[in-house]
Design a protein around this motif. Structure first.
Motif, PDB file in Angstrom:
ATOM      1  N   GLY A 278       0.817  -1.215   0.000  1.00  0.00           N
ATOM      2  CA  GLY A 278       0.000   0.000   0.000  1.00  0.00           C
ATOM      3  C   GLY A 278       0.843   1.254   0.000  1.00  0.00           C
ATOM      4  N   GLY A 279       0.315   2.322  -0.552  1.00  0.00           N
ATOM      5  CA  GLY A 279       0.995   3.616  -0.496  1.00  0.00           C
ATOM      6  C   GLY A 279       0.555   4.355   0.754  1.00  0.00           C
ATOM      7  N   LEU A 280       0.888   3.766   1.913  1.00  0.00           N
ATOM      8  CA  LEU A 280       0.362   4.341   3.144  1.00  0.00           C
ATOM      9  C   LEU A 280       1.395   5.238   3.828  1.00  0.00           C
ATOM     10  CD1 LEU A 280      -1.344   1.189   4.742  1.00  0.00           C
ATOM     11  CD2 LEU A 280      -2.339   2.870   3.208  1.00  0.00           C
ATOM     12  N   PRO A 281       0.958   6.426   4.289  1.00  0.00           N
ATOM     13  CA  PRO A 281       1.866   7.264   5.071  1.00  0.00           C
ATOM     14  C   PRO A 281       2.243   6.560   6.379  1.00  0.00           C
ATOM     15  CG  PRO A 281      -0.118   8.488   4.454  1.00  0.00           C
ATOM     16  CD  PRO A 281      -0.365   7.056   4.104  1.00  0.00           C
ATOM     17  N   ALA A 282       3.356   6.989   6.983  1.00  0.00           N
ATOM     18  CA  ALA A 282       3.780   6.429   8.270  1.00  0.00           C
ATOM     19  C   ALA A 282       2.856   6.963   9.360  1.00  0.00           C
ATOM     20  CB  ALA A 282       5.221   6.823   8.547  1.00  0.00           C
ATOM     21  N   PRO A 283       2.043   6.103   9.973  1.00  0.00           N
ATOM     22  CA  PRO A 283       1.039   6.608  10.921  1.00  0.00           C
ATOM     23  C   PRO A 283       1.646   7.157  12.204  1.00  0.00           C
ATOM     24  CG  PRO A 283       1.035   4.209  10.900  1.00  0.00           C
ATOM     25  CD  PRO A 283       1.992   4.642   9.836  1.00  0.00           C
ATOM     26  N   GLU A 284       2.891   6.744  12.515  1.00  0.00           N
ATOM     27  CA  GLU A 284       3.499   7.250  13.749  1.00  0.00           C
ATOM     28  C   GLU A 284       3.744   8.758  13.675  1.00  0.00           C
ATOM     29  OE1 GLU A 284       4.695   5.013  11.647  1.00  0.00           O
ATOM     30  OE2 GLU A 284       6.882   4.952  11.548  1.00  0.00           O
ATOM     31  N   HIS A 285       3.669   9.319  12.458  1.00  0.00           N
ATOM     32  CA  HIS A 285       3.839  10.770  12.354  1.00  0.00           C
ATOM     33  C   HIS A 285       2.543  11.507  12.018  1.00  0.00           C
ATOM     34  CE1 HIS A 285       7.997  11.045  13.312  1.00  0.00           C
ATOM     35  NE2 HIS A 285       8.253  10.016  12.520  1.00  0.00           N
ATOM     36  N   PHE A 286       1.423  10.831  12.162  1.00  0.00           N
ATOM     37  CA  PHE A 286       0.176  11.601  12.111  1.00  0.00           C
ATOM     38  C   PHE A 286       0.197  12.522  13.334  1.00  0.00           C
ATOM     39  CE2 PHE A 286      -2.203   7.872   9.899  1.00  0.00           C
ATOM     40  CZ  PHE A 286      -1.762   8.310   8.670  1.00  0.00           C
ATOM     41  N   PRO A 287      -0.112  13.811  13.136  1.00  0.00           N
ATOM     42  CA  PRO A 287      -0.036  14.730  14.280  1.00  0.00           C
ATOM     43  C   PRO A 287      -1.262  14.598  15.181  1.00  0.00           C
ATOM     44  CG  PRO A 287      -0.585  15.915  12.270  1.00  0.00           C
ATOM     45  CD  PRO A 287      -0.451  14.484  11.881  1.00  0.00           C
ATOM     46  N   THR A 288      -1.417  13.425  15.754  1.00  0.00           N
ATOM     47  CA  THR A 288      -2.652  13.106  16.476  1.00  0.00           C
ATOM     48  C   THR A 288      -2.914  14.065  17.643  1.00  0.00           C
ATOM     49  OG1 THR A 288      -2.017  10.859  15.967  1.00  0.00           O
ATOM     50  CG2 THR A 288      -3.900  11.120  17.412  1.00  0.00           C
ATOM     51  N   ALA A 289      -1.897  14.264  18.478  1.00  0.00           N
ATOM     52  CA  ALA A 289      -2.116  15.097  19.671  1.00  0.00           C
ATOM     53  C   ALA A 289      -2.414  16.541  19.267  1.00  0.00           C
ATOM     54  CB  ALA A 289      -0.890  15.037  20.568  1.00  0.00           C
ATOM     55  N   THR A 290      -1.643  17.044  18.305  1.00  0.00           N
ATOM     56  CA  THR A 290      -1.869  18.435  17.859  1.00  0.00           C
ATOM     57  C   THR A 290      -3.268  18.577  17.262  1.00  0.00           C
ATOM     58  OG1 THR A 290       0.461  18.517  17.319  1.00  0.00           O
ATOM     59  CG2 THR A 290      -0.883  20.310  16.469  1.00  0.00           C
ATOM     60  N   LEU A 291      -3.660  17.612  16.458  1.00  0.00           N
ATOM     61  CA  LEU A 291      -4.992  17.712  15.843  1.00  0.00           C
ATOM     62  C   LEU A 291      -6.084  17.625  16.914  1.00  0.00           C
ATOM     63  CD1 LEU A 291      -4.688  15.663  12.505  1.00  0.00           C
ATOM     64  CD2 LEU A 291      -4.700  18.137  12.807  1.00  0.00           C
ATOM     65  N   GLY A 292      -5.826  16.841  17.965  1.00  0.00           N
ATOM     66  CA  GLY A 292      -6.781  16.753  19.080  1.00  0.00           C
ATOM     67  C   GLY A 292      -6.961  18.122  19.724  1.00  0.00           C
ATOM     68  N   ALA A 293      -5.836  18.781  19.991  1.00  0.00           N
ATOM     69  CA  ALA A 293      -5.898  20.106  20.627  1.00  0.00           C
ATOM     70  C   ALA A 293      -6.569  21.111  19.689  1.00  0.00           C
ATOM     71  CB  ALA A 293      -4.485  20.561  20.976  1.00  0.00           C
ATOM     72  N   LEU A 294      -6.217  21.018  18.384  1.00  0.00           N
ATOM     73  CA  LEU A 294      -6.803  21.967  17.418  1.00  0.00           C
ATOM     74  C   LEU A 294      -8.304  21.731  17.262  1.00  0.00           C
ATOM     75  CD1 LEU A 294      -4.028  22.091  14.647  1.00  0.00           C
ATOM     76  CD2 LEU A 294      -4.584  23.847  16.343  1.00  0.00           C
ATOM     77  N   ALA A 295      -8.711  20.463  17.335  1.00  0.00           N
ATOM     78  CA  ALA A 295     -10.142  20.160  17.211  1.00  0.00           C
ATOM     79  C   ALA A 295     -10.912  20.815  18.358  1.00  0.00           C
ATOM     80  CB  ALA A 295     -10.368  18.646  17.200  1.00  0.00           C
ATOM     81  N   SER A 296     -10.360  20.722  19.574  1.00  0.00           N
ATOM     82  CA  SER A 296     -11.038  21.356  20.726  1.00  0.00           C
ATOM     83  C   SER A 296     -11.100  22.862  20.510  1.00  0.00           C
ATOM     84  CB  SER A 296     -10.266  21.107  22.018  1.00  0.00           C
ATOM     85  OG  SER A 296     -10.120  19.744  22.199  1.00  0.00           O
ATOM     86  N   GLU A 297      -9.987  23.410  20.021  1.00  0.00           N
ATOM     87  CA  GLU A 297      -9.919  24.855  19.801  1.00  0.00           C
ATOM     88  C   GLU A 297     -10.950  25.303  18.749  1.00  0.00           C
ATOM     89  OE1 GLU A 297      -5.666  26.043  19.434  1.00  0.00           O
ATOM     90  OE2 GLU A 297      -6.466  27.284  17.804  1.00  0.00           O
ATOM     91  N   VAL A 298     -11.006  24.555  17.645  1.00  0.00           N
ATOM     92  CA  VAL A 298     -11.947  24.911  16.564  1.00  0.00           C
ATOM     93  C   VAL A 298     -13.379  24.823  17.081  1.00  0.00           C
ATOM     94  CG1 VAL A 298     -12.916  24.124  14.343  1.00  0.00           C
ATOM     95  CG2 VAL A 298     -10.439  24.274  14.637  1.00  0.00           C
ATOM     96  N   LEU A 299     -13.676  23.730  17.790  1.00  0.00           N
ATOM     97  CA  LEU A 299     -15.049  23.549  18.258  1.00  0.00           C
ATOM     98  C   LEU A 299     -15.430  24.614  19.284  1.00  0.00           C
ATOM     99  CD1 LEU A 299     -15.211  19.653  18.360  1.00  0.00           C
ATOM    100  CD2 LEU A 299     -16.368  21.184  16.749  1.00  0.00           C
ATOM    101  N   ALA A 300     -14.459  24.985  20.127  1.00  0.00           N
ATOM    102  CA  ALA A 300     -14.760  26.005  21.140  1.00  0.00           C
ATOM    103  C   ALA A 300     -14.917  27.389  20.515  1.00  0.00           C
ATOM    104  CB  ALA A 300     -13.653  26.027  22.196  1.00  0.00           C
ATOM    105  N   SER A 301     -14.100  27.677  19.496  1.00  0.00           N
ATOM    106  CA  SER A 301     -14.124  29.053  18.959  1.00  0.00           C
ATOM    107  C   SER A 301     -15.131  29.240  17.824  1.00  0.00           C
ATOM    108  CB  SER A 301     -12.722  29.473  18.510  1.00  0.00           C
ATOM    109  OG  SER A 301     -12.230  28.571  17.554  1.00  0.00           O
ATOM    110  N   ILE A 302     -15.181  28.268  16.893  1.00  0.00           N
ATOM    111  CA  ILE A 302     -16.089  28.456  15.740  1.00  0.00           C
ATOM    112  C   ILE A 302     -16.918  27.191  15.506  1.00  0.00           C
ATOM    113  CG2 ILE A 302     -14.839  30.262  14.449  1.00  0.00           C
ATOM    114  CD1 ILE A 302     -13.599  27.868  12.809  1.00  0.00           C
ATOM    115  N   GLY A 303     -17.277  26.518  16.613  1.00  0.00           N
ATOM    116  CA  GLY A 303     -17.990  25.236  16.513  1.00  0.00           C
ATOM    117  C   GLY A 303     -19.222  25.296  15.624  1.00  0.00           C
TER     118      GLY A 303
END
Ligand SMILES: Cc1ncc(COP(=O)(O)O)c(C=O)c1O
Length: 403
Positions: free
Chosen positions: A37-62
């Protein structure tokens, strides 16, 4: 069963399930080492950052991020894409030129839907991306395959083929950087030559560039879309390989307002718009320029290390019995083994030894060549690459013994 099948539209007959998706089912088993498969390396998905950004987006412009949105895409993201395309890649782009799509796969589908009638010709590289062939098949395309070499599509071969035709292809589809499946990059001179040929024959170009940002060696080349041309050049970029394919955020540049007016309603009819929350998330991540550059640097370097492990492993394992491309970026290389003229026949021997690759024949739209194989290095660490190549060698030995 048969009677209900007969009710399907005619185009169904030309659609084939992706062979790679079938192979990927095998790779779900943990003991399998997959170069498939042409799969990206999942260990470098920015999971924690995206988690924090998701909370921020939902809180500010949910309420905006969860609401229906514009078909063209959220304005902040379109502006970011335009700025990057113009500033980094030299493609003259305004935010109005940008259509945010559900993966670049949707960009392919939309342009195919806008341009192709049953039986129309699409010119493409041999070999080429299976998903593009699948998208064009849906519109009952026929294919003009153009010869390639280590520097990508050969302009003289393109010109020769076109000058022999009375009816020209509706599109030229190509992947200029670290091509899927071959790993080759189109040289600078060839880019301009191809733009001029397509201008002369009035053929729109679909420049599919999911890997261009993943360069780990060599010098960046300007996109075909950065050359001015009287014939349209559709440039497709995506967040899939630079961040996470699960977000399904990508972009298609439609710089001619008249063409845009035709294509945007096709997206509207298909899915109204790309997921709003995913667009905001992607935008928040990339809008921090130093964070995004650092992330790009991390994944490109990792793929460079893995490419190196695969290249030296192939040399050490197969010596002069193997030939392969050495990509300057991306996720794949293309190999041929002496004495193996059908890699699909080798595949079961490999699968039995828990290593898989994609047999080359799947990547040809017309006359199939059977001796190539696509090996992906992005998703496998160095230790597993070495072990996988040892297994592949065992498979090759077993294949030779049996034949
Ligand atoms: C050449 C090429 N084009 C398009 C795609 C689809 O990417 P996306 O996830 O953006 O739909 C891929 C995915 O592997 C690809 O290799």
């Amino acid at each position: 069963m048969q009677s209900s099948n007969q009710r399907f539209a005619q185009r169904i007959a030309s659609v084939r399930p992706s062979a790679i998706r079938e192979i990927l089912k095998v790779t779900q088993r943990p003991e399998v080492i997959s170069f498939a498969g042409g799969l990206p390396a999942p260990e470098h998905f920015p999971t924690a950052t995206l988690g924090a950004l998701a909370s921020e987006v939902l809180a500010s412009i949910g309420s905006t991020a969860l609401q229906y949105s514009l078909t063209e895409g959220v304005p902040e993201l379109r502006a970011w894409v335009a700025e990057r395309m113009q500033g980094v890649w030299g493609i003259p782009t305004t935010p109005d030129d940008v259509l945010i799509t559900g993966g670049s796969q949707q960009g392919l589908d939309l342009v195919a839907k806008a341009y192709l009638d049953p039986g129309d010709l699409v010119a493409l590289e041999a070999p080429s991306y299976l998903g593009a062939i699948q998208a064009f098949d849906t519109y009952q395309a026929r294919y003009l395959t153009i010869e390639t070499d280590g520097d990508g599509l050969i302009p003289e071969a393109l010109e020769r083929s076109l000058s022999q035709l009375s009816v020209q292809p509706k599109l030229l589809y190509l992947i200029p950087n670290f091509q899927n499946p071959s790993g080759t990059t189109l040289s600078a001179e060839r880019r301009e030559a191809i733009v001029r040929i397509c201008e002369q024959f009035e053929i729109p170009i679909f420049e599919d560039d999911p890997y261009g940002e993943l360069r780990f060696a060599g010098t960046p080349q300007r996109p075909l879309a950065s050359f001015s041309s009287r014939s349209p050049i559709f440039y497709a970029g995506t967040g899939s390989k630079v961040m996470a394919p699960g977000l399904r955020v990508a972009w298609l540049l439609l710089r001619d307002p008249a063409i845009r007016a035709q294509v945007v309603p096709l997206k509207q009819a298909s899915d109204l718009h790309t997921g709003t929350l995913a667009q905001y998330l992607f935008h928040r991540f990339v809008a921090d320029e130093s964070r995004f550059s650092e992330h790009l640097h991390t994944i490109s370097s990792l793929y460079g290390t893995r490419q190196h492990a695969m290249v030296s492993g192939l040399r050490a394992t197969f010596g002069s019995d193997i030939e392969f491309t050495i990509p300057e970026g991306g996720m794949f290389l293309w190999a041929t083994l002496r004495g193996i003229d059908n890699t699909a026949a080798l595949f079961p021997y490999a699968q039995e030894r828990n290593v898989v690759f994609v047999p080359g024949e799947f990547f040809y739209a017309n006359a199939k060549q059977h001796n190539g194989m696509r090996l992906s290095f992005s998703n496998t660490d160095e230790t597993k690459i070495t072990e996988g190549l040892t297994r592949l060698q065992a498979a090759v030995n077993a294949y030779h013994q049996a034949s």
